[in-house]
Scaffold this motif. Structure first.
Motif, short mmCIF file in Angstrom:
data_model
loop_
_atom_site.label_atom_id
_atom_site.label_comp_id
_atom_site.label_asym_id
_atom_site.label_seq_id
_atom_site.Cartn_x
_atom_site.Cartn_y
_atom_site.Cartn_z
N MET A 1 0.84 -1.44 0.11
CA MET A 1 -0.06 -0.04 0.12
C MET A 1 0.95 1.26 -0.09
SD MET A 1 -3.31 -0.55 -0.11
CE MET A 1 -3.92 1.20 0.22
N SER A 2 2.29 1.18 0.37
CA SER A 2 2.87 2.29 0.34
C SER A 2 3.67 2.55 -1.20
CB SER A 2 3.94 2.38 1.30
OG SER A 2 4.77 1.24 1.42
N ALA A 3 4.70 3.41 -1.14
CA ALA A 3 5.49 3.41 -2.47
C ALA A 3 6.71 3.77 -2.30
CB ALA A 3 4.57 4.42 -3.24
N GLY A 4 7.65 3.09 -2.84
CA GLY A 4 9.13 3.40 -3.14
C GLY A 4 9.57 4.41 -4.07
N SER A 5 8.62 4.95 -4.58
CA SER A 5 8.79 6.14 -5.58
C SER A 5 7.72 7.14 -5.49
CB SER A 5 9.04 5.58 -6.99
OG SER A 5 8.06 5.02 -7.49
N ALA A 6 7.69 8.35 -5.93
CA ALA A 6 6.61 9.09 -6.16
C ALA A 6 5.38 8.62 -6.42
CB ALA A 6 7.10 10.41 -7.22
N PRO A 7 4.31 8.56 -5.70
CA PRO A 7 2.89 7.86 -5.89
C PRO A 7 2.04 8.95 -6.92
CG PRO A 7 2.98 8.63 -3.81
CD PRO A 7 4.56 8.89 -4.33
N GLY A 8 2.48 10.01 -7.09
CA GLY A 8 1.30 10.89 -7.70
C GLY A 8 0.81 11.81 -6.90
N TRP A 9 -0.35 12.57 -7.03
CA TRP A 9 -1.02 13.56 -6.36
C TRP A 9 -2.56 13.32 -6.25
CZ3 TRP A 9 1.39 15.98 -2.66
CH2 TRP A 9 2.71 16.19 -2.61
N ALA A 10 -2.80 12.32 -7.09
CA ALA A 10 -4.24 12.06 -7.14
C ALA A 10 -4.63 11.30 -5.63
CB ALA A 10 -4.67 10.93 -8.24
N LEU A 11 -6.01 11.00 -5.44
CA LEU A 11 -6.44 10.51 -4.40
C LEU A 11 -5.71 9.15 -3.73
CD1 LEU A 11 -8.33 10.37 -1.76
CD2 LEU A 11 -10.00 9.33 -3.17
N HIS A 12 -5.55 8.37 -4.59
CA HIS A 12 -4.63 6.90 -4.67
C HIS A 12 -3.50 7.35 -4.07
CE1 HIS A 12 -4.49 2.70 -5.11
NE2 HIS A 12 -3.36 2.64 -5.77
N GLY A 13 -2.76 8.37 -4.84
CA GLY A 13 -1.25 8.82 -4.41
C GLY A 13 -1.30 9.30 -2.77
N GLY A 14 -2.38 9.82 -2.38
CA GLY A 14 -2.45 10.31 -1.20
C GLY A 14 -2.69 9.29 -0.14
N VAL A 15 -3.27 8.34 -0.63
CA VAL A 15 -3.50 7.10 0.41
C VAL A 15 -2.11 6.37 0.49
CG1 VAL A 15 -4.26 4.70 0.44
CG2 VAL A 15 -5.99 6.82 -0.34
N ARG A 16 -1.21 6.24 -0.63
CA ARG A 16 0.07 5.57 -0.52
C ARG A 16 0.81 6.51 0.34
NH1 ARG A 16 1.00 1.39 -3.36
NH2 ARG A 16 -0.57 0.56 -5.00
N ARG A 17 0.79 7.93 0.24
CA ARG A 17 1.85 8.48 1.13
C ARG A 17 1.50 8.31 2.41
NH1 ARG A 17 1.18 12.11 -3.42
NH2 ARG A 17 -0.63 13.03 -2.34
N PHE A 18 0.13 8.37 2.65
CA PHE A 18 -0.25 7.91 4.30
C PHE A 18 0.40 6.81 4.74
CE2 PHE A 18 -3.06 5.84 7.01
CZ PHE A 18 -3.15 6.62 8.16
N ALA A 19 0.26 5.80 3.81
CA ALA A 19 0.72 4.45 4.26
C ALA A 19 2.25 4.60 4.51
CB ALA A 19 0.35 3.31 3.03
N GLY A 20 2.79 5.13 3.50
CA GLY A 20 4.31 5.31 3.73
C GLY A 20 4.58 6.16 5.02
N ARG A 21 4.04 7.27 5.48
CA ARG A 21 4.10 7.85 6.78
C ARG A 21 4.06 6.87 7.90
NH1 ARG A 21 1.76 12.19 3.93
NH2 ARG A 21 -0.31 11.58 4.99
N ARG A 22 2.96 6.12 7.93
CA ARG A 22 2.70 5.11 8.87
C ARG A 22 3.75 3.76 9.00
NH1 ARG A 22 -0.06 5.53 13.13
NH2 ARG A 22 -1.75 6.48 11.98
N LEU A 23 4.30 3.75 7.87
CA LEU A 23 5.22 2.60 7.69
C LEU A 23 6.54 2.99 8.25
CD1 LEU A 23 6.54 -0.26 6.54
CD2 LEU A 23 6.73 0.82 4.37
N HIS A 24 6.78 4.40 7.90
CA HIS A 24 8.14 4.97 8.31
C HIS A 24 8.01 5.08 9.93
CE1 HIS A 24 11.68 7.51 8.17
NE2 HIS A 24 11.20 8.20 9.15
N ARG A 25 7.25 5.35 10.69
CA ARG A 25 6.92 5.45 11.95
C ARG A 25 7.28 3.96 12.61
NH1 ARG A 25 3.09 9.68 11.13
NH2 ARG A 25 1.29 8.02 11.23
N GLU A 26 6.48 3.01 12.18
CA GLU A 26 6.72 1.50 12.75
C GLU A 26 8.16 1.00 12.24
OE1 GLU A 26 1.99 0.58 11.81
OE2 GLU A 26 3.64 -0.50 10.53
N VAL A 27 8.71 1.38 11.31
CA VAL A 27 9.85 0.87 11.07
C VAL A 27 11.06 1.53 11.76
CG1 VAL A 27 12.02 0.99 9.30
CG2 VAL A 27 9.67 0.18 8.68
N GLY A 28 10.77 2.70 12.12
CA GLY A 28 11.73 3.59 12.98
C GLY A 28 11.41 3.00 14.59
#
Length: 345
Positions: free
Chosen positions: A246-273
């Motif tokens: 659900m996250s993205a290892g490269s720029a996911p774009g700015w559409a709604l779906h891209g926003g979901v991936r950016r949110f998933a990436g932020r959550r993942l970043h905190r968990e990995v930290g």
């Protein structure tokens, strides 16, 4: 976030490291991503995901995790996904599961349609510990119940054994009454069969109707977190492999779906930290440009499965080559183990 991160561990002679495997959500295309990524881990490093000390499965990842715990190798998962010839345990499970289910398109706006007001249990939990209520979780558990029933699409669950696998499999879901995360298969969790737990973990709010277990409604474990990798912070594993469709290892774009991936990436970043702070090594695998293009925006699009498996396999191989050499060494099987992985059983 880089593909691999290491903290202090080194591949040395002695017992193999204990590996925790985290398989995130992502619908049908998420299952395809898991199949391709796991097959690359098996092919490129000789690591058998079935040997993971603990598997944490969320939504689509819970299905992949249960297949691994049922004896299906990573290569078998990929072959099953692309309708290639099957063998051994993979063929047995595929025969009992029947034809691959087809799902109506999923619109992300369906996931946040308001449906009900907070109930007493939700209000009580918020009053006692407001910091435990995530706004996104609250919005999703209060969404209108979906019109699709998992029972109509996942007949394969009826063929699952009623007993949990011996090796740990933790299946995440969220209790709809108060938004609390529940980890089936974990000590202290409510009693449920594997089939019921998987249905609960996959019950995407706003798309599927909630799954009911012993009179309690549950929704998708991704409502709490797309990966729930934080569950392994207090485990006894040395290395955590996180596969995050659900996250993205490269720029996911700015559409709604891209926003979901950016949110998933932020959550993942905190968990990995948190995992890194606890002294564990972490390897993160997530889709990049070519995989994202193949996945598209409909998480239930069965027509793209073959393309996603192929691109995930190729891109995961590239991520593994870019990852920290120490992490690769921790996962790499000795040469004499690779023949057993390559030969169908």
């Amino acid at each position: 976030m880089t593909a691999g991160t290491q903290t202090g561990l080194r591949a040395e002679a002695g017992p193999r490291p204990r590996v925790g495997l985290v398989l995130g959500g992502g619908g049908v295309v998420g299952q395809a991503y898991h199949a391709g990524a796991l097959a690359a881990l098996e092919h490129d490093l000789g690591w058998d995901p079935r040997t993971a000390a603990v598997i944490v499965g969320t939504s689509a990842g819970s299905l992949a995790g249960h297949a691994l715990r049922s004896g299906v190798p990573a290569g078998g998962l990929a072959a099953w996904a692309v309708d290639a010839p099957l063998w051994g345990r993979t063929a047995e499970l595929a025969a009992s599961a029947g034809p691959r289910p087809e799902f109506p398109p999923m619109r992300l706006l369906d996931l946040v349609r308001p449906g009900r007001l907070p109930g007493p249990r939700m209000l009580t939990r918020a009053a006692r510990a407001p910091w435990r209520i995530r706004p996104t979780t609250l919005a999703l558990v209060l969404a209108r119940a979906g019109s699709h029933r998992l029972d109509d699409h996942l007949e394969m669950l009826a063929a699952l054994p009623t007993a949990w696998p011996e090796a740990p499999l933790w299946v995440t879901a969220v209790r709809r009454a108060d938004g609390a995360r529940v980890v089936f298969g974990h000590e202290g969790a409510p009693g449920a069969s594997p089939a019921a737990a998987l249905a609960a973990s996959c019950a995407v709010p706003g798309y599927f109707a909630p799954a009911r277990i012993e009179g309690v409604d549950y929704v998708d474990g991704g409502t709490h977190s797309p990966t729930n990798a934080d569950l392994l912070r207090r485990s006894d594993v040395d290395l955590v492999v996180v596969i995050s469709p659900m996250s993205a290892g490269s720029a996911p774009g700015w559409a709604l779906h891209g926003g979901v991936r950016r949110f998933a990436g932020r959550r993942l970043h905190r968990e990995v930290g948190g995992l890194l702070a606890s002294g564990r090594s972490v390897l993160v695998l997530q889709p990049r440009r070519d995989v994202l293009r193949a996945m598209g925006s409909d998480l239930m699009a069965g027509a793209v499965v073959t393309d996603v498996v192929r691109e995930a396999f190729l891109d995961t191989g590239a991520q593994l080559r870019e990852a920290d050499g120490g992490v690769r060494a921790l996962l790499s099987a000795p040469d004499d183990d690779r023949g057993a992985l390559a030969a169908p059983a």
